[in-house]
Motif scaffolding. Structure first.
Motif, PDB file in Angstrom:
ATOM      1  N   PHE A   1      29.164  50.993  31.147  1.00  0.00           N
ATOM      2  CA  PHE A   1      30.563  50.590  31.146  1.00  0.00           C
ATOM      3  C   PHE A   1      30.809  49.668  32.324  1.00  0.00           C
ATOM      4  N   ASN A   2      32.010  49.474  32.749  1.00  0.00           N
ATOM      5  CA  ASN A   2      32.344  48.524  33.801  1.00  0.00           C
ATOM      6  C   ASN A   2      32.524  49.205  35.154  1.00  0.00           C
ATOM      7  N   PHE A   3      31.635  50.136  35.496  1.00  0.00           N
ATOM      8  CA  PHE A   3      31.821  50.885  36.734  1.00  0.00           C
ATOM      9  C   PHE A   3      31.536  50.052  37.975  1.00  0.00           C
ATOM     10  N   LEU A   4      30.548  49.168  37.931  1.00  0.00           N
ATOM     11  CA  LEU A   4      30.245  48.335  39.092  1.00  0.00           C
ATOM     12  C   LEU A   4      31.401  47.384  39.417  1.00  0.00           C
ATOM     13  N   PRO A   5      31.928  46.614  38.442  1.00  0.00           N
ATOM     14  CA  PRO A   5      33.069  45.762  38.769  1.00  0.00           C
ATOM     15  C   PRO A   5      34.290  46.575  39.206  1.00  0.00           C
ATOM     16  N   CYS A  10      37.996  48.009  43.493  1.00  0.00           N
ATOM     17  CA  CYS A  10      38.701  49.033  44.270  1.00  0.00           C
ATOM     18  C   CYS A  10      38.333  48.964  45.744  1.00  0.00           C
ATOM     19  N   LEU A  11      37.074  48.689  46.042  1.00  0.00           N
ATOM     20  CA  LEU A  11      36.652  48.555  47.430  1.00  0.00           C
ATOM     21  C   LEU A  11      37.341  47.377  48.108  1.00  0.00           C
ATOM     22  N   VAL A  12      37.388  46.248  47.426  1.00  0.00           N
ATOM     23  CA  VAL A  12      38.075  45.074  47.978  1.00  0.00           C
ATOM     24  C   VAL A  12      39.556  45.368  48.175  1.00  0.00           C
ATOM     25  N   ILE A  47      44.690  53.382  41.320  1.00  0.00           N
ATOM     26  CA  ILE A  47      44.477  53.858  39.944  1.00  0.00           C
ATOM     27  C   ILE A  47      44.792  52.760  38.914  1.00  0.00           C
ATOM     28  N   PRO A  48      45.946  52.066  39.027  1.00  0.00           N
ATOM     29  CA  PRO A  48      46.177  50.979  38.058  1.00  0.00           C
ATOM     30  C   PRO A  48      45.115  49.876  38.134  1.00  0.00           C
ATOM     31  N   THR A  49      44.651  49.566  39.340  1.00  0.00           N
ATOM     32  CA  THR A  49      43.615  48.544  39.482  1.00  0.00           C
ATOM     33  C   THR A  49      42.330  48.987  38.794  1.00  0.00           C
ATOM     34  N   ALA A  50      41.920  50.222  39.028  1.00  0.00           N
ATOM     35  CA  ALA A  50      40.702  50.735  38.404  1.00  0.00           C
ATOM     36  C   ALA A  50      40.831  50.717  36.880  1.00  0.00           C
ATOM     37  N   PHE A  51      41.957  51.131  36.364  1.00  0.00           N
ATOM     38  CA  PHE A  51      42.164  51.154  34.916  1.00  0.00           C
ATOM     39  C   PHE A  51      42.111  49.743  34.330  1.00  0.00           C
ATOM     40  N   LEU A  52      42.820  48.807  34.957  1.00  0.00           N
ATOM     41  CA  LEU A  52      42.862  47.445  34.432  1.00  0.00           C
ATOM     42  C   LEU A  52      41.499  46.770  34.468  1.00  0.00           C
ATOM     43  N   TRP A  57      37.873  43.927  31.964  1.00  0.00           N
ATOM     44  CA  TRP A  57      36.896  43.149  32.725  1.00  0.00           C
ATOM     45  C   TRP A  57      36.241  42.054  31.879  1.00  0.00           C
ATOM     46  N   TRP A  58      35.689  42.404  30.733  1.00  0.00           N
ATOM     47  CA  TRP A  58      34.968  41.406  29.939  1.00  0.00           C
ATOM     48  C   TRP A  58      35.899  40.370  29.334  1.00  0.00           C
ATOM     49  N   ASP A  59      37.125  40.747  29.001  1.00  0.00           N
ATOM     50  CA  ASP A  59      38.094  39.765  28.518  1.00  0.00           C
ATOM     51  C   ASP A  59      38.402  38.735  29.597  1.00  0.00           C
ATOM     52  N   ALA A  60      38.569  39.198  30.825  1.00  0.00           N
ATOM     53  CA  ALA A  60      38.847  38.282  31.935  1.00  0.00           C
ATOM     54  C   ALA A  60      37.655  37.365  32.195  1.00  0.00           C
ATOM     55  N   ILE A  61      36.454  37.912  32.143  1.00  0.00           N
ATOM     56  CA  ILE A  61      35.251  37.105  32.372  1.00  0.00           C
ATOM     57  C   ILE A  61      35.115  36.030  31.291  1.00  0.00           C
ATOM     58  N   ARG A  62      35.364  36.391  30.043  1.00  0.00           N
ATOM     59  CA  ARG A  62      35.273  35.399  28.956  1.00  0.00           C
ATOM     60  C   ARG A  62      36.335  34.320  29.093  1.00  0.00           C
TER      61      ARG A  62
END
Length: 102
Positions: A1-5, A10-12, A47-52, A57-62
């Motif tokens: 899943f998108n755990f790394l991004p 969240c760290l940033v 929490i909202p950042t992590a959820f979004l 993630w992949w929609d934004a990258i595309r």
């Protein structure tokens, strides 16, 4: 899943809001237990950042123009009943099969 991004986002976020709170660039609330001011934006936004990031993630990258692999070779797309086709595919090299796809 998108755990790394998600983890990186969240760290940033925590680093940026932590530094902004330390520099008093963002509002804080009083904390009677510590007797000091406390930042609340990290708790509010994490929490909202992590959820979004997890969901979109992949929609934004595309949308930024990044695409997936240009070539997908599926070895399971071999004819299942025609034994001549199976023998022919086993004897030819991968490069010859890829050349035939052009």
């Amino acid at each position: 899943f998108n755990f790394l991004p998600t983890g990186l986002a969240c760290l940033v976020l925590v680093l940026v809001l932590g530094i902004a709170t330390y520099l008093r660039c963002v509002p804080t609330i009083p904390n009677q237990a510590l007797g000091a001011e406390k930042g609340f934006l990290c708790e509010l936004c994490i929490i909202p950042t992590a959820f979004l990031v997890m969901v979109f993630w992949w929609d934004a990258i595309r949308r930024l123009g990044f695409r997936g692999p240009k070539l997908f070779v599926d070895k399971s797309c071999i004819h299942q009943t025609d034994m001549d086709v199976q023998r022919q595919l086993r004897t030819c090299s991968k490069a010859a099969r890829m050349k035939g796809q052009e």
